[in-house]
Enzyme design. Structure first.
Site, short mmCIF file in Angstrom:
data_model
loop_
_atom_site.label_atom_id
_atom_site.label_comp_id
_atom_site.label_asym_id
_atom_site.label_seq_id
_atom_site.Cartn_x
_atom_site.Cartn_y
_atom_site.Cartn_z
N SER A 46 0.56 -1.33 -0.34
CA SER A 46 -0.04 -0.08 -0.30
C SER A 46 1.24 1.44 0.10
O SER A 46 0.46 2.62 -0.42
CB SER A 46 -0.91 0.18 1.36
OG SER A 46 -0.19 -0.32 2.62
N ASP A 346 -4.16 8.46 7.49
CA ASP A 346 -5.22 7.21 8.16
C ASP A 346 -4.47 6.32 9.76
O ASP A 346 -4.86 6.04 9.97
CB ASP A 346 -5.61 6.12 7.53
CG ASP A 346 -4.45 5.61 6.77
OD1 ASP A 346 -3.00 5.86 7.48
OD2 ASP A 346 -5.49 4.46 5.89
N HIS A 349 -0.40 4.92 7.11
CA HIS A 349 -0.02 5.72 6.14
C HIS A 349 -0.32 7.15 6.08
O HIS A 349 -0.80 7.88 6.66
CB HIS A 349 -1.28 5.44 4.66
CG HIS A 349 -1.14 3.61 4.24
ND1 HIS A 349 -2.72 3.36 4.82
CD2 HIS A 349 -0.96 2.84 3.85
CE1 HIS A 349 -2.64 2.03 4.42
NE2 HIS A 349 -1.84 2.01 3.81
#
Ligand SMILES: *[C@@H]1O[C@H](CO)[C@@H](O)[C@H](O)[C@H]1NC(C)=O
Ligand SMILES: *[C@@H]1O[C@H](CO)[C@@H](O)[C@H](O)[C@H]1NC(C)=O
Length: 374
Positions: A46, A346, A349
């Protein structure tokens, strides 16, 4: 604390090239222009996924990264599948090279003239079968490093025509092998594995990354960056999950020392693997991507600019604005109006601003390690 696997997932951009129209390369605007990259290939999770998971997963459209507030800082305000409010490090690396943003390979309509992004949010360095043997489940995706490498092989089969042509076509390409491995540890730490067991795991994760580098060399890669892990003890997800009352457990930045040492251990083994690879492959340049150092630099800059260092911008409350039951993108979570003043987006990240600052620091390192000259 048992964090659900969904927390480790992330998201994308529809057509990245619509967001940016690159001016012609110039060394001033494009510090990496001296490297003369004509393509970029990315493997990873991610930290780099620009839209593969939301396209790959049958539930993709329902993933938080496929909706607001993810992507709120982009010009289009579009949730592209990128796990941030805006752009990622790989986007800034492409821009610094004077190239368009690198499209996710799962975007069937995209152009791959200038490279392809194979990273999948939630992906691990070890295969799902190997994780199974350790009783660790990846709830997000089975598209681990070996799967991404198969996609890459198939892509080059079409793109190059033959191995010999690949060697010519990829001569000026940059390969980013990672960051990857972070999720192997995330899933292990949050499935209540004992620390010793997770420590045993590190050489396997590093061996898998080493194998991936050998594989991309066999495809024809000449310049490769292998990034390490961030100081995970500074991330809200870990600060929340491994919160302690003992001040000695925290360093001067209020990061968890034990978890940062763990990341450092992974990085040391990775650096050793890279120097072995470099010896075995003198015709190829293999550089360590110092994401740990970039994050430490980010903390210094963020402090001097008065950023929020540890509370996430988007979350459901709590000391670090991270709550696994009310994660960013789900009901009960809200996003701050000023993510450019936050390190963490978040809780897992980073924000676009944080990624931008880290890449600015990494560029000098890349220029030097990849032997890019005027
Ligand atoms: C991964 O593969 C296993 C075995 O085929 C399957 O049961 C599981 O649902 C898959 N996981 C994901 C997230 O797709
Ligand atoms: C997370 O939110 C739930 C309510 O949804 C609450 O009961 C819990 O205490 C919160 N946890 C933290 C760490 O703030």
């Amino acid at each position: 604390m048992a964090v659900k696997g969904t927390i480790v997932v992330f998201f994308v951009i529809a057509s990245a090239t619509l967001l940016f129209v690159s001016p012609p390369p110039s060394a001033d605007a494009h510090p990496l222009a001296f490297c003369h990259f004509d393509q970029i290939y990315q493997l990873g999770d991610s930290i780099s996924d620009a839209g593969n998971l939301i396209r790959e997963s049958p539930l993709g459209a329902f993933l938080p990264f496929a909706r607001a507030p993810y992507g709120q800082t982009l010009l289009t305000h579009e949730a592209t599948g990128r796990c941030s409010d805006g752009l990622l490090m790989i986007d800034y690396i492409a821009l610094a090279s004077g190239l368009p943003l690198v499209n996710p390979i799962k975007d069937a309509k995209a152009s791959f003239m200038h490279g392809a992004n194979f990273a999948v949010a939630g992906a691990t360095a070890l295969s799902s079968a190997t994780l199974d043997r350790h009783k660790i489940r990846n709830p997000v995706t089975n598209s681990s490093l070996d799967v991404q490498l198969e996609w890459m092989k198939d892509h080059f089969y079409e793109f190059c025509g033959s191995q010999r042509h690949c060697e010519t076509k990829l001569r000026n390409a940059l390969f980013m092998v990672g960051e990857i491995g972070g999720n192997d540890y995330n899933y292990a730490f949050f499935s209540n594995k004992r620390k010793v067991e997770i420590l045993d795991f590190v050489p396997q994760v590093v061996a898998s990354i080493k194998k991936a580098v050998e594989r991309v060399i066999s495809f024809g890669a000449r310049r490769i960056v292998v990034p390490g892990n961030f100081p995970i003890g500074c991330l809200p997800v870990y600060l929340t999950g491994f919160n302690t009352d003992n001040p000695d457990d925290y360093d001067e930045n209020h990061c968890l020392k034990g978890l940062n040492s763990f990341a450092t251990l992974h990085n040391s083994l990775l650096k050793r693997a890279i120097s072995e690879l470099q010896k075995e492959n003198p015709q190829v340049t293999i550089a360590y991507g110092d994401y740990y150092g970039a994050f430490q630099h980010l903390l210094q800059i963020a402090k001097s600019r008065g950023f929020e260092l540890q509370r996430a911008c988007c979350g459901g409350g709590g000391e670090y604005n991270f709550n696994q039951t009310r994660m960013c993108g789900y009901p009960g979570a809200t996003a701050c109006p000023d993510p450019y003043r936050y390190v963490s987006w978040d809780g897992i990240h980073m924000t676009q601003e944080a990624y931008h600052i880290m890449v600015d620091w990494l560029l000098a390192d890349f220029l030097w390690k990849l032997h890019c000259h005027r």
